[in-house]
Enzyme design. Structure first.
Site, short mmCIF file in Angstrom:
data_model
loop_
_atom_site.label_atom_id
_atom_site.label_comp_id
_atom_site.label_asym_id
_atom_site.label_seq_id
_atom_site.Cartn_x
_atom_site.Cartn_y
_atom_site.Cartn_z
N GLY A 49 0.77 -1.25 0.00
CA GLY A 49 0.00 0.00 0.00
C GLY A 49 0.80 1.30 0.00
O GLY A 49 0.30 2.32 -0.44
N GLU A 103 4.16 4.02 6.20
CA GLU A 103 2.92 3.25 6.07
C GLU A 103 1.88 4.09 5.35
O GLU A 103 1.83 5.31 5.52
CB GLU A 103 2.39 2.86 7.46
CG GLU A 103 2.69 1.44 7.87
CD GLU A 103 1.89 0.37 7.09
OE1 GLU A 103 1.57 0.56 5.90
OE2 GLU A 103 1.59 -0.65 7.70
N ASP A 104 1.04 3.43 4.58
CA ASP A 104 -0.06 4.13 3.93
C ASP A 104 -1.12 4.56 4.95
O ASP A 104 -1.60 5.68 4.94
CB ASP A 104 -0.69 3.27 2.82
CG ASP A 104 -1.02 1.84 3.29
OD1 ASP A 104 -0.73 1.48 4.45
OD2 ASP A 104 -1.57 1.09 2.47
N ASP A 107 -4.68 1.71 10.97
CA ASP A 107 -6.10 1.52 11.24
C ASP A 107 -6.24 1.01 12.69
O ASP A 107 -6.20 1.82 13.62
CB ASP A 107 -6.61 0.52 10.18
CG ASP A 107 -8.10 0.27 10.22
OD1 ASP A 107 -8.83 1.07 10.81
OD2 ASP A 107 -8.56 -0.73 9.64
N LYS A 135 -6.67 6.37 11.34
CA LYS A 135 -8.08 6.32 11.73
C LYS A 135 -8.16 6.28 13.26
O LYS A 135 -8.09 5.20 13.86
CB LYS A 135 -8.74 5.06 11.17
CG LYS A 135 -8.90 5.03 9.65
CD LYS A 135 -9.61 3.73 9.24
CE LYS A 135 -9.77 3.64 7.74
NZ LYS A 135 -10.30 2.32 7.31
N PHE A 156 -14.06 2.74 5.08
CA PHE A 156 -13.15 2.04 4.18
C PHE A 156 -12.83 2.91 2.97
O PHE A 156 -13.72 3.47 2.34
CB PHE A 156 -13.75 0.70 3.72
CG PHE A 156 -12.76 -0.13 2.96
CD1 PHE A 156 -11.77 -0.82 3.64
CD2 PHE A 156 -12.80 -0.18 1.58
CE1 PHE A 156 -10.82 -1.56 2.94
CE2 PHE A 156 -11.86 -0.93 0.87
CZ PHE A 156 -10.87 -1.62 1.55
N ASP A 163 -6.07 -0.42 -1.53
CA ASP A 163 -6.86 -1.28 -2.41
C ASP A 163 -8.13 -1.82 -1.78
O ASP A 163 -8.24 -1.92 -0.55
CB ASP A 163 -6.03 -2.47 -2.85
CG ASP A 163 -5.79 -3.45 -1.69
OD1 ASP A 163 -5.22 -3.02 -0.66
OD2 ASP A 163 -6.21 -4.61 -1.80
N ARG A 169 -5.65 0.72 -6.51
CA ARG A 169 -4.37 1.30 -6.06
C ARG A 169 -3.88 2.42 -6.98
O ARG A 169 -3.13 3.29 -6.58
CB ARG A 169 -3.28 0.22 -6.02
CG ARG A 169 -3.51 -0.87 -4.98
CD ARG A 169 -2.23 -1.68 -4.81
NE ARG A 169 -2.42 -2.94 -4.13
CZ ARG A 169 -2.45 -3.10 -2.80
NH1 ARG A 169 -2.32 -2.06 -2.01
NH2 ARG A 169 -2.60 -4.30 -2.27
P1 IMP Z 1 -4.18 -2.20 10.85
O1 IMP Z 1 -3.34 -3.41 11.13
O2 IMP Z 1 -5.62 -2.44 11.25
O3 IMP Z 1 -3.64 -0.92 11.42
O4 IMP Z 1 -4.30 -2.05 9.29
C1 IMP Z 1 -3.24 -1.66 8.52
C2 IMP Z 1 -3.36 -2.15 7.10
O5 IMP Z 1 -4.70 -2.48 6.72
C3 IMP Z 1 -2.92 -1.04 6.17
O6 IMP Z 1 -1.54 -1.09 5.94
C4 IMP Z 1 -3.77 -1.30 4.94
O7 IMP Z 1 -3.06 -2.18 4.09
C5 IMP Z 1 -5.01 -1.95 5.45
N1 IMP Z 1 -6.12 -0.98 5.59
C6 IMP Z 1 -6.59 -0.42 6.72
N2 IMP Z 1 -7.62 0.40 6.48
C7 IMP Z 1 -7.82 0.35 5.13
C8 IMP Z 1 -8.77 1.01 4.25
O8 IMP Z 1 -9.66 1.80 4.63
N3 IMP Z 1 -8.64 0.71 2.94
C9 IMP Z 1 -7.71 -0.14 2.45
N4 IMP Z 1 -6.80 -0.76 3.24
C10 IMP Z 1 -6.87 -0.52 4.57
MG MG Z 2 -0.49 -1.51 4.09
#
Ligand code: IMP
Ligand code: MG
Length: 179
Positions: A49, A103-104, A107, A135, A156, A163, A169
């Site tokens: 991402g 990081e993109d 979450d 977020k 989302f 993606d 993407r």
């Molecule tokens: P986390 O582990 O919940 O913090 O999620 C991190 C990863 O989940 C990111 O690096 C993204 O690849 C993916 N992700 C989280 N939220 C979104 C979203 O809204 N759209 C797409 N990918 C997401």
């Molecule tokens: Mg990611």
């Protein structure tokens, strides 16, 4: 209003590419200021991402530095903590380095927590995290995210490297799932 359809879902534009670029310039200024006296910092971009964010941010970094790319395996072991994923592509050049993880999006924070935990064993001098998006309502951890481009609602999104099932993407703007 700009919309895209990816598989079964409709998305509406929510963050323009112009806004994204402005945020990146501001983040780069902060990083440039914080790292100007460090010896060859290492950016670690987390694939997939973060590729667009990394490319755009990197163009605004004005100190001598390196970038490398890591991926988390899609392998998910079962344990009490849920999915355990392994970082792949790491080598010993991390030891003693000032590392900035790119990081993109952060979450829940589960991914970045795993990355930070695994990087520690490579003995970097310092580690900071720069995430284009954050977020706050979804975040479950306490680690500090050092550089945050934008805080967004718990919806989302796709585009700008992010993606939906591998798609979207390539979009230059960021789109939110239509309700
Ligand atoms: P986390 O582990 O919940 O913090 O999620 C991190 C990863 O989940 C990111 O690096 C993204 O690849 C993916 N992700 C989280 N939220 C979104 C979203 O809204 N759209 C797409 N990918 C997401
Ligand atoms: Mg990611």
């Amino acid at each position: 209003m700009k919309q895209v359809k990816l598989k079964d879902k409709e998305f509406t534009v929510s963050i323009s590419s112009e806004k994204i670029q402005n945020v990146i310039v501001e983040m780069a200024k902060k990083i440039n200021n914080d790292y100007k006296d460090k010896e060859t910092p290492l950016f670690i971009s987390i694939l997939n991402g973060s590729f667009m964010f990394t490319a755009d941010l990197f163009k605004h970094i004005d100190f001598v530095c390196e970038v490398t790319f890591l991926k988390l395996t899609s392998y998910r072991g079962t344990s009490s903590t849920g999915s355990v994923r392994q970082l792949i592509g790491v080598n010993e050049s991390i030891e003693g380095r000032d590392v900035i993880i790119l990081e993109d999006i952060v979450d829940t924070g589960i991914t970045i927590e795993q990355i930070l935990g695994q990087l520690k064993s490579f003995d970097p001098a310092s580690v900071r995290v720069a995430s284009l998006l954050f977020k706050p309502e979804a975040y479950q951890k306490n680690m500090k995210i050092d550089y945050i481009g934008m805080e967004i609602p718990n919806d989302f999104i796709v585009g700008y490297g992010l993606d939906y099932d591998g798609l979207g993407r390539n979009l230059a703007d960021i789109y939110t799932l239509s309700s």
